[in-house]
Motif scaffolding. Structure first.
Motif, PDB file in Angstrom:
ATOM      1  N   THR A   1      -8.493  -3.763   2.060  1.00  0.00           N
ATOM      2  CA  THR A   1      -8.740  -5.187   2.341  1.00  0.00           C
ATOM      3  C   THR A   1      -9.928  -5.722   1.543  1.00  0.00           C
ATOM      4  O   THR A   1      -9.942  -6.893   1.162  1.00  0.00           O
TER       5      THR A   1
ATOM      6  N   TRP B   1       0.865  -1.197   0.000  1.00  0.00           N
ATOM      7  CA  TRP B   1       0.000   0.000   0.000  1.00  0.00           C
ATOM      8  C   TRP B   1       0.893   1.235   0.000  1.00  0.00           C
ATOM      9  O   TRP B   1       1.647   1.455   0.951  1.00  0.00           O
TER      10      TRP B   1
ATOM     11  N   GLY C   1      -4.204  -7.240   6.522  1.00  0.00           N
ATOM     12  CA  GLY C   1      -4.685  -5.920   6.924  1.00  0.00           C
ATOM     13  C   GLY C   1      -4.140  -5.507   8.281  1.00  0.00           C
ATOM     14  O   GLY C   1      -3.772  -4.341   8.486  1.00  0.00           O
TER      15      GLY C   1
ATOM     16  N   GLN D   1      -1.884  -2.222   9.217  1.00  0.00           N
ATOM     17  CA  GLN D   1      -2.261  -1.274  10.273  1.00  0.00           C
ATOM     18  C   GLN D   1      -1.102  -1.063  11.244  1.00  0.00           C
ATOM     19  O   GLN D   1      -0.822   0.075  11.656  1.00  0.00           O
TER      20      GLN D   1
ATOM     21  N   GLY E   1     -10.108   4.900   8.806  1.00  0.00           N
ATOM     22  CA  GLY E   1      -9.983   3.540   8.318  1.00  0.00           C
ATOM     23  C   GLY E   1     -11.154   3.058   7.482  1.00  0.00           C
ATOM     24  O   GLY E   1     -11.233   1.887   7.113  1.00  0.00           O
TER      25      GLY E   1
ATOM     26  N   LEU F   1      -8.203   1.574   4.988  1.00  0.00           N
ATOM     27  CA  LEU F   1      -7.852   0.152   5.145  1.00  0.00           C
ATOM     28  C   LEU F   1      -9.035  -0.735   4.766  1.00  0.00           C
ATOM     29  O   LEU F   1      -8.852  -1.828   4.214  1.00  0.00           O
TER      30      LEU F   1
END
Length: 382
Positions: A256, A21, A78, A82, A379, A252
């Protein structure tokens, strides 16, 4: 005739998954890009030196990339991302630098960005000049493990039938240099200007790929296979198929969700091969048209769904695909993440949300940056 390159395909666990990412570093006050990647990377460097396993340098000094490990599920990947983001923030927060991801920065000027001091990047810029200097773009790459090399090229070709689904859902680059381009994904069309980027050749056999790479090495187009920057490519070093279709995702949840869709598609096509069933394909001219339509119209694209030339609104095609992939998602443990694709269908893709913010703020694009920063923190799409 040149000698084909040998491309041994590494052993990897079937349907293992990894995510990369790319994140922009933006000034907390002005929203413009900050050239502080070196500061971040130096601060997170492991005690013994070398590269951080989950936080990497990129072409430009306004960018860092966070990467997951090799995971069994998308939720694991994921969680890795994070943790890496949280670690980056320990450095960026005191600098008054925020993190943001989208296919492009809404108003930053490419000519003002500094390139990372590394030989491979200097070579790229020297060769590609104006187009290379303009690569002020961010993406999400997903790797999925394939246990048998003979499956790789058929699955790569089949993934092109769902290219527009992924590009439309992830489209997040409507603005370029302070102007609305009229495209949902300006990044998609920018990136394909590089000589080995864009849609892949639809090779039938591995030896054809090796012959192509041999020719490219022989003629000096590339120095290594990873300089083949196709939107969908085999990654022989990792034993994976890598998709590089998606624009940078602001949240996120979207990263994902798109990774789960990719994960499920590769496993679905792999299962069809196990059963001896033919995989879907589209001719290169349909693949090319679908890429353009989804880059231009995003969620409003009418896409070509099969080799017969049938057409459908991309959001209808996505809804049907999600239904078809539900059993695969159960098997892979990513049902919740795949279901989150419906959040994007409901709330709109990022390019739609960005344009809505611009409209509400009389076209002020610093408000768009602020919204992207806020979504990254939350998020999820706001």
């Amino acid at each position: 005739m040149t000698t084909p390159a040998r491309l041994p395909f590494a052993a990897s666990e079937r349907s293992s998954v990894g995510i990369e990412w790319e994140l922009a570093l933006v000034d907390a006050d002005s929203g413009d890009l900050r050239q502080v990647a070196s500061t971040v990377l130096d601060a997170v460097r492991p005690p013994g030196g070398g590269e951080h396993p989950a936080i990497r340098q990129e072409l430009l000094l306004n960018t860092v990339e966070v990467v997951s490990g090799v995971c069994r599920t998308v939720s694991e990947a994921g969680a890795d991302l994070q943790r890496a983001v949280d670690e980056v923030r320990t450095v960026t927060d005191p600098l008054r630098v925020e993190l943001m991801s989208a296919g492009t920065h809404p108003f930053a000027r490419w000519a003002q960005q500094k390139v990372t001091d590394k030989q491979r990047y200097a070579t790229l810029i020297d060769r590609t000049q104006w187009w290379g200097r303009q690569m002020l773009i961010y993406g999400v790459h997903v790797h999925v493990g394939v246990e048998d090399r003979d499956k790789v090229l058929p699955i790569c070709r089949a993934l092109l039938t769902c290219f527009a689904h992924l590009q439309s859902l992830s489209a997040s680059s409507p603005f370029w240099g302070g102007k609305d381009t009229g495209y949902a994904s300006n990044r998609a069309l920018m990136f394909q200007q590089l000589p080995t980027a864009g849609l892949p050749f639809q090779f039938e056999r591995w030896d054809q790929l090796e012959a192509y790479v041999g020719d490219m090495l022989h003629t000096g187009v590339i120095d290594a296979f990873d300089e083949v920057r196709w939107d969908v490519r085999p990654s022989p070093r990792f034993g994976t198929i890598e998709t590089r279709i998606c624009d940078g995702s602001p949240t996120l949840l979207e990263v994902t969700a798109l990774a789960a869709l990719t994960h499920c598609l590769v496993e679905h096509f792999s299962t069809l091969l196990d059963r001896g069933e033919p995989l879907p394909t589209v001719p290169p001219w349909f693949a090319q048209e679908n890429k353009w339509r989804s880059a231009r119209y995003g969620m409003d694209a009418i896409i070509i769904t099969n080799a017969a030339g049938d057409e459908e609104l991309v959001t209808d095609a996505v809804a049907r695909l999600l239904h078809d992939l539900e059993p695969v998602a159960e098997r892979l443990g990513c049902a919740a993440e795949l279901d989150a694709v419906r959040v994007i269908l409901r709330k709109g893709a990022s390019y739609q949300r960005q344009r809505a913010v611009a409209r509400r703020n009389a076209g002020e694009l610093d408000a768009v940056v602020a919204s992207l920063v806020a979504e990254m923190r939350a998020g999820r799409p706001l």
